[in-house]
Design a protein around this motif. Structure first.
Motif, PDB file in Angstrom:
ATOM      1  N   GLU A   1       5.893  10.444  -6.476  1.00 35.77           N
ATOM      2  CA  GLU A   1       4.832   8.912  -6.057  1.00 35.77           C
ATOM      3  C   GLU A   1       4.897   8.377  -4.819  1.00 35.77           C
ATOM      4  N   ILE A   2       3.646   8.563  -3.954  1.00 38.61           N
ATOM      5  CA  ILE A   2       3.592   7.647  -2.662  1.00 38.61           C
ATOM      6  C   ILE A   2       2.746   6.504  -3.008  1.00 38.61           C
ATOM      7  N   CYS A   3       3.721   5.726  -2.729  1.00 40.70           N
ATOM      8  CA  CYS A   3       2.611   3.901  -2.880  1.00 40.70           C
ATOM      9  C   CYS A   3       3.062   3.151  -1.605  1.00 40.70           C
TER      10      CYS A   3
ATOM     11  N   ARG B   1      -2.653   0.351  -8.495  1.00 35.71           N
ATOM     12  CA  ARG B   1      -2.375  -0.071  -9.477  1.00 35.71           C
ATOM     13  C   ARG B   1      -1.690  -1.068  -9.497  1.00 35.71           C
ATOM     14  N   GLU B   2      -1.175  -2.237 -10.251  1.00 34.67           N
ATOM     15  CA  GLU B   2      -1.110  -3.351 -10.023  1.00 34.67           C
ATOM     16  C   GLU B   2       0.657  -3.638 -10.237  1.00 34.67           C
TER      17      GLU B   2
ATOM     18  N   HIS C   1      -0.920  -1.553  -5.595  1.00 34.69           N
ATOM     19  CA  HIS C   1      -0.846  -0.772  -4.576  1.00 34.69           C
ATOM     20  C   HIS C   1      -1.265   0.604  -4.999  1.00 34.69           C
ATOM     21  N   ALA C   2      -1.981   1.314  -3.563  1.00 36.80           N
ATOM     22  CA  ALA C   2      -2.466   2.545  -3.703  1.00 36.80           C
ATOM     23  C   ALA C   2      -1.000   3.648  -4.163  1.00 36.80           C
ATOM     24  N   VAL C   3      -1.645   4.255  -4.787  1.00 36.30           N
ATOM     25  CA  VAL C   3      -0.300   5.036  -5.646  1.00 36.30           C
ATOM     26  C   VAL C   3      -0.972   6.602  -5.732  1.00 36.30           C
ATOM     27  N   MET C   4      -0.177   7.268  -5.188  1.00 40.13           N
ATOM     28  CA  MET C   4      -0.514   9.123  -5.440  1.00 40.13           C
ATOM     29  C   MET C   4       0.754  10.097  -5.864  1.00 40.13           C
TER      30      MET C   4
ATOM     31  N   PRO D   1       1.581  -0.417  -0.696  1.00 40.87           N
ATOM     32  CA  PRO D   1       0.956  -1.794  -0.952  1.00 40.87           C
ATOM     33  C   PRO D   1       0.183  -2.066  -0.265  1.00 40.87           C
ATOM     34  N   LEU D   2      -0.950  -2.692  -0.926  1.00 36.99           N
ATOM     35  CA  LEU D   2      -2.828  -3.124  -0.780  1.00 36.99           C
ATOM     36  C   LEU D   2      -2.590  -4.481  -0.281  1.00 36.99           C
ATOM     37  N   ASN D   3      -3.389  -5.498   0.214  1.00 39.03           N
ATOM     38  CA  ASN D   3      -4.069  -6.502   0.192  1.00 39.03           C
ATOM     39  C   ASN D   3      -4.556  -6.936  -0.998  1.00 39.03           C
ATOM     40  N   SER D   4      -4.373  -8.089  -1.342  1.00 37.97           N
ATOM     41  CA  SER D   4      -5.348  -8.519  -2.968  1.00 37.97           C
ATOM     42  C   SER D   4      -5.805  -7.949  -3.130  1.00 37.97           C
ATOM     43  N   GLY D   5      -7.048  -8.528  -2.395  1.00 46.82           N
ATOM     44  CA  GLY D   5      -8.759  -7.913  -2.563  1.00 46.82           C
ATOM     45  C   GLY D   5      -9.198  -7.224  -1.509  1.00 46.82           C
ATOM     46  N   PRO D   6     -10.772  -6.904  -1.636  1.00 51.99           N
ATOM     47  CA  PRO D   6     -11.338  -5.164  -0.680  1.00 51.99           C
ATOM     48  C   PRO D   6     -10.951  -5.909   0.808  1.00 51.99           C
TER      49      PRO D   6
END
Length: 284
Positions: free
Chosen positions: A270-272, A129-130, A215-218, A274-279
């Protein structure tokens, strides 16, 4: 692209190849090409052991084989397996095998070792999710994460006393430390309430800004006691499946309903991460 499995395997291979070397958490995070904070959580979730436990286990494994397969003096094996002296080697070896190195050598025990957890895992549902930046009015907490409720109660009391609830969004817990690698007394976190840019921060609260981005959100539904297992599922299954690397920002929980008015089995969190911008496109 480096998979999470490849990172774990590369680190384990590095430990095997360098049992007498620098196998600190920072050094192993460098081998994994991942931040220290996120790397250790990934490693624990995917292998079921901490990096320190893996180092001790692999060093014991190497020493056990050298005891059986060579005639090296125990002092040499102690040094080659990363111990500063025979006494520390004997204590570590006995803690692992239940016998001294001399007894192990005399008995000729080969040992049996395992890296990954066994058993079938259920599919973990999550979203990429952005998210916009989030501003929090917060209090710091130091110590066991399960005790952060005290800080949340203080923040709530401040909001109640000053009539600020009309400006409040969800409660958010920000977790700056990795509980699997940091002593409980040294864990750092913030208990906060989401507020907008116009909110005038009381002098007794700290402003915490959570950066925006992917973000990875679960979603975890159920008692808060189940959150540690949910974090393991996110780090150990969802992130590897996503092919995305965590960013250098703290992970956090967003509490979507109120534990004082909702039954524990109906709590939504919600567990969040943050991710890097790309793979991830690092080298294998």
């Amino acid at each position: 692209m480096i998979s999470y499995e490849a990172r774990v395997r590369r680190v384990v291979q590095h430990i095997h190849d360098n049992p007498a070397g620098d196998l600190s958490l920072d050094a192993l995070a460098d081998v994994a090409a991942m931040s220290r904070f996120h790397w250790h959580r990934v490693f624990v979730a995917m292998t079921g052991e901490t990096c320190a436990q893996a180092v001790r286990r692999i060093r014991a494994h190497k020493a056990g084989h050298w005891l059986i397969q060579t005639d090296w003096p125990i002092s040499v094996i102690a040094r080659r397996s990363g111990h500063s002296n025979v006494q520390s080697f004997a204590r570590s070896f006995r803690a692992h095998f239940g016998v001294t190195p001399a007894v192990f050598r005399a008995a000729g025990l080969p040992g049996d070792f395992q890296l990954f957890r066994e058993g079938r895992r259920e599919m973990v549902e999550y979203d990429i999710r952005e998210q916009a930046p989030v501003r929090l009015a917060a209090l710091p907490h130091r110590g066991a994460y399960q005790d952060i409720g005290r800080a949340f109660q203080e923040v709530a009391a401040i909001f109640s006393a000053r009539g600020l609830w009309s400006q409040a969004g969800p409660m958010v817990g920000v977790y700056h430390s990795d509980p699997s690698s940091v002593a409980e007394a040294d864990l750092r976190s913030h208990a906060g309430i989401q507020v907008d840019a116009a909110f005038v921060m009381p002098d007794v609260l700290e402003e915490v800004i959570l950066p925006g981005g992917p973000h990875a959100v679960m979603l975890h539904v159920g008692p808060y006691a189940g959150l540690p297992a949910a974090w393991d599922a996110l780090y150990g299954q969802a992130l590897p499946a996503s092919g995305r690397l965590p960013a250098e920002h703290a992970s956090f929980e967003v509490y979507l309903n109120d534990p004082t008015t909702v039954a524990p089995e109906a709590l939504q969190t919600e567990i969040c991460v943050p991710l890097n911008s790309g793979p991830d496109h690092g080298d294998q």
